[in-house]
Motif scaffolding. Structure first.
Motif, PDB file in Angstrom:
ATOM      1  N   THR A   1      -6.127  -6.213  -3.716  1.00  0.00           N
ATOM      2  CA  THR A   1      -5.228  -5.554  -4.659  1.00  0.00           C
ATOM      3  C   THR A   1      -4.007  -5.029  -3.919  1.00  0.00           C
ATOM      4  N   TYR A   2      -2.828  -5.293  -4.489  1.00  0.00           N
ATOM      5  CA  TYR A   2      -1.550  -4.830  -3.940  1.00  0.00           C
ATOM      6  C   TYR A   2      -0.922  -3.858  -4.924  1.00  0.00           C
ATOM      7  N   ILE A   3      -0.510  -2.689  -4.434  1.00  0.00           N
ATOM      8  CA  ILE A   3       0.241  -1.746  -5.250  1.00  0.00           C
ATOM      9  C   ILE A   3       1.699  -1.920  -4.837  1.00  0.00           C
ATOM     10  N   ILE A   4       2.548  -2.333  -5.794  1.00  0.00           N
ATOM     11  CA  ILE A   4       3.945  -2.649  -5.512  1.00  0.00           C
ATOM     12  C   ILE A   4       4.826  -1.708  -6.328  1.00  0.00           C
ATOM     13  N   ASP A   5       5.710  -0.975  -5.640  1.00  0.00           N
ATOM     14  CA  ASP A   5       6.592  -0.057  -6.378  1.00  0.00           C
ATOM     15  C   ASP A   5       7.796  -0.812  -6.939  1.00  0.00           C
TER      16      ASP A   5
ATOM     17  N   THR B   1       8.491  -2.955  -2.869  1.00  0.00           N
ATOM     18  CA  THR B   1       7.800  -2.636  -1.622  1.00  0.00           C
ATOM     19  C   THR B   1       6.306  -2.491  -1.869  1.00  0.00           C
ATOM     20  N   VAL B   2       5.516  -3.138  -1.020  1.00  0.00           N
ATOM     21  CA  VAL B   2       4.064  -3.006  -1.104  1.00  0.00           C
ATOM     22  C   VAL B   2       3.699  -1.636  -0.539  1.00  0.00           C
ATOM     23  N   ARG B   3       3.135  -0.796  -1.381  1.00  0.00           N
ATOM     24  CA  ARG B   3       2.790   0.561  -0.970  1.00  0.00           C
ATOM     25  C   ARG B   3       1.363   0.674  -0.453  1.00  0.00           C
ATOM     26  N   TYR B   4       0.493  -0.252  -0.883  1.00  0.00           N
ATOM     27  CA  TYR B   4      -0.894  -0.172  -0.443  1.00  0.00           C
ATOM     28  C   TYR B   4      -1.555  -1.524  -0.659  1.00  0.00           C
ATOM     29  N   VAL B   5      -2.477  -1.875   0.236  1.00  0.00           N
ATOM     30  CA  VAL B   5      -3.259  -3.109   0.118  1.00  0.00           C
ATOM     31  C   VAL B   5      -4.722  -2.730   0.262  1.00  0.00           C
ATOM     32  N   PHE B   6      -5.529  -3.149  -0.683  1.00  0.00           N
ATOM     33  CA  PHE B   6      -6.972  -2.878  -0.629  1.00  0.00           C
ATOM     34  C   PHE B   6      -7.696  -4.209  -0.649  1.00  0.00           C
TER      35      PHE B   6
ATOM     36  N   THR C   1      -8.800   3.280  -6.262  1.00  0.00           N
ATOM     37  CA  THR C   1      -7.818   3.383  -5.180  1.00  0.00           C
ATOM     38  C   THR C   1      -6.403   3.174  -5.719  1.00  0.00           C
ATOM     39  N   ALA C   2      -6.241   2.190  -6.590  1.00  0.00           N
ATOM     40  CA  ALA C   2      -4.922   1.920  -7.177  1.00  0.00           C
ATOM     41  C   ALA C   2      -4.417   3.141  -7.942  1.00  0.00           C
ATOM     42  N   LEU C   3      -5.292   3.787  -8.688  1.00  0.00           N
ATOM     43  CA  LEU C   3      -4.875   4.982  -9.444  1.00  0.00           C
ATOM     44  C   LEU C   3      -4.430   6.100  -8.508  1.00  0.00           C
ATOM     45  N   GLU C   4      -5.169   6.311  -7.427  1.00  0.00           N
ATOM     46  CA  GLU C   4      -4.799   7.366  -6.467  1.00  0.00           C
ATOM     47  C   GLU C   4      -3.435   7.095  -5.827  1.00  0.00           C
ATOM     48  N   VAL C   5      -3.197   5.855  -5.436  1.00  0.00           N
ATOM     49  CA  VAL C   5      -1.910   5.498  -4.821  1.00  0.00           C
ATOM     50  C   VAL C   5      -0.775   5.683  -5.824  1.00  0.00           C
ATOM     51  N   LEU C   6      -0.999   5.280  -7.069  1.00  0.00           N
ATOM     52  CA  LEU C   6       0.041   5.430  -8.093  1.00  0.00           C
ATOM     53  C   LEU C   6       0.335   6.899  -8.387  1.00  0.00           C
ATOM     54  N   LYS C   7      -0.680   7.746  -8.326  1.00  0.00           N
ATOM     55  CA  LYS C   7      -0.453   9.193  -8.510  1.00  0.00           C
ATOM     56  C   LYS C   7       0.461   9.715  -7.400  1.00  0.00           C
ATOM     57  N   THR C   8       0.249   9.240  -6.181  1.00  0.00           N
ATOM     58  CA  THR C   8       1.094   9.637  -5.053  1.00  0.00           C
ATOM     59  C   THR C   8       2.527   9.162  -5.261  1.00  0.00           C
ATOM     60  N   ILE C   9       2.708   7.916  -5.682  1.00  0.00           N
ATOM     61  CA  ILE C   9       4.043   7.366  -5.932  1.00  0.00           C
ATOM     62  C   ILE C   9       4.734   8.169  -7.038  1.00  0.00           C
ATOM     63  N   SER C  10       4.000   8.478  -8.094  1.00  0.00           N
ATOM     64  CA  SER C  10       4.549   9.240  -9.214  1.00  0.00           C
ATOM     65  C   SER C  10       4.962  10.642  -8.761  1.00  0.00           C
ATOM     66  N   HIS C  11       4.129  11.268  -7.948  1.00  0.00           N
ATOM     67  CA  HIS C  11       4.429  12.599  -7.425  1.00  0.00           C
ATOM     68  C   HIS C  11       5.688  12.570  -6.544  1.00  0.00           C
TER      69      HIS C  11
ATOM     70  N   ALA D   1      -0.475 -12.239   6.378  1.00  0.00           N
ATOM     71  CA  ALA D   1      -0.713 -11.599   5.088  1.00  0.00           C
ATOM     72  C   ALA D   1       0.333 -10.525   4.809  1.00  0.00           C
ATOM     73  N   VAL D   2       0.631 -10.343   3.537  1.00  0.00           N
ATOM     74  CA  VAL D   2       1.532  -9.285   3.110  1.00  0.00           C
ATOM     75  C   VAL D   2       0.847  -7.951   3.391  1.00  0.00           C
ATOM     76  N   LYS D   3       1.603  -7.026   4.014  1.00  0.00           N
ATOM     77  CA  LYS D   3       1.054  -5.736   4.416  1.00  0.00           C
ATOM     78  C   LYS D   3       1.823  -4.590   3.774  1.00  0.00           C
ATOM     79  N   GLU D   4       1.251  -3.407   3.889  1.00  0.00           N
ATOM     80  CA  GLU D   4       1.907  -2.194   3.420  1.00  0.00           C
ATOM     81  C   GLU D   4       3.292  -2.098   4.070  1.00  0.00           C
ATOM     82  N   GLY D   5       4.309  -1.802   3.266  1.00  0.00           N
ATOM     83  CA  GLY D   5       5.674  -1.689   3.775  1.00  0.00           C
ATOM     84  C   GLY D   5       6.476  -2.971   3.658  1.00  0.00           C
ATOM     85  N   ASP D   6       5.796  -4.119   3.453  1.00  0.00           N
ATOM     86  CA  ASP D   6       6.488  -5.399   3.275  1.00  0.00           C
ATOM     87  C   ASP D   6       7.102  -5.476   1.882  1.00  0.00           C
ATOM     88  N   LYS D   7       8.108  -6.336   1.747  1.00  0.00           N
ATOM     89  CA  LYS D   7       8.623  -6.676   0.423  1.00  0.00           C
ATOM     90  C   LYS D   7       7.632  -7.666  -0.182  1.00  0.00           C
ATOM     91  N   ALA D   8       7.253  -7.425  -1.416  1.00  0.00           N
ATOM     92  CA  ALA D   8       6.319  -8.330  -2.094  1.00  0.00           C
ATOM     93  C   ALA D   8       7.032  -9.647  -2.393  1.00  0.00           C
TER      94      ALA D   8
END
Length: 162
Positions: free
Chosen positions: A120-124, A128-133, A145-155, A5-12
């Protein structure tokens, strides 16, 4: 999760699927412009999937403010997606993955050997996959969860640009 499975840190993995409007969607084309919240769900018009889609709809402006686009994928037909979108006024893209090729590419597991999983995959924007839920029973948490991760990426992006 499956071993492959695609994991955090992998290329989507990039892919191309038909959109509900009949056009072609390509992941890496969208990533040139925005981060992507890519969510796999079991089936249109089921209770959990409807709750999840409506929560993504209700929070859609927050995703847009964070520079992200929401994309939903299931193996339902384009016609099913069109009805689901129309009934629930969904402002984001739904893709039809007939045969589960993209689901397999990402290694999204089946639940109870039958049901397609909910992941759900958060991809920047670098792909890069930043988070998998992965949670079948918590459809609304995929959205929060997706919103929280995106706030971190934005910050992170804002502090790098200072």
């Amino acid at each position: 999760m499956r071993e492959d499975a695609v994991k955090e840190g992998d290329k989507a993995p990039d892919f191309e699927l038909e959109r509900q409007d009949g056009g072609l969607f390509r992941l890496y084309e969208l990533l040139k412009e925005k981060n992507v919240v890519l969510y796999f769900y079991p089936k249109d018009n089921t209770p959990g999937c409807t709750k999840q889609a409506c929560e993504f709809r209700d929070q859609y402006e927050a995703f847009a403010r964070l520079g992200a686009e929401v994309v939903g994928i299931s193996s339902d037909t384009l016609e099913s997606h069109q009805k689901f979108e129309a009934v629930h006024h969904l402002p984001f893209t739904l893709l039809s993955d007939k045969g589960g090729r993209v689901r397999s590419l990402y290694g999204v597991p089946r639940k109870l050997l039958l049901l397609p999983g909910r992941v759900t995959y958060i991809i920047d924007q670098t792909g890069t996959v930043r988070y998998v839920f992965d949670s079948m029973n918590k459809p609304l948490e995929h959205v929060s969860t997706a919103l929280e991760v995106l706030k971190t990426i934005s910050h992170e992006r804002n502090t790098q640009n200072v």
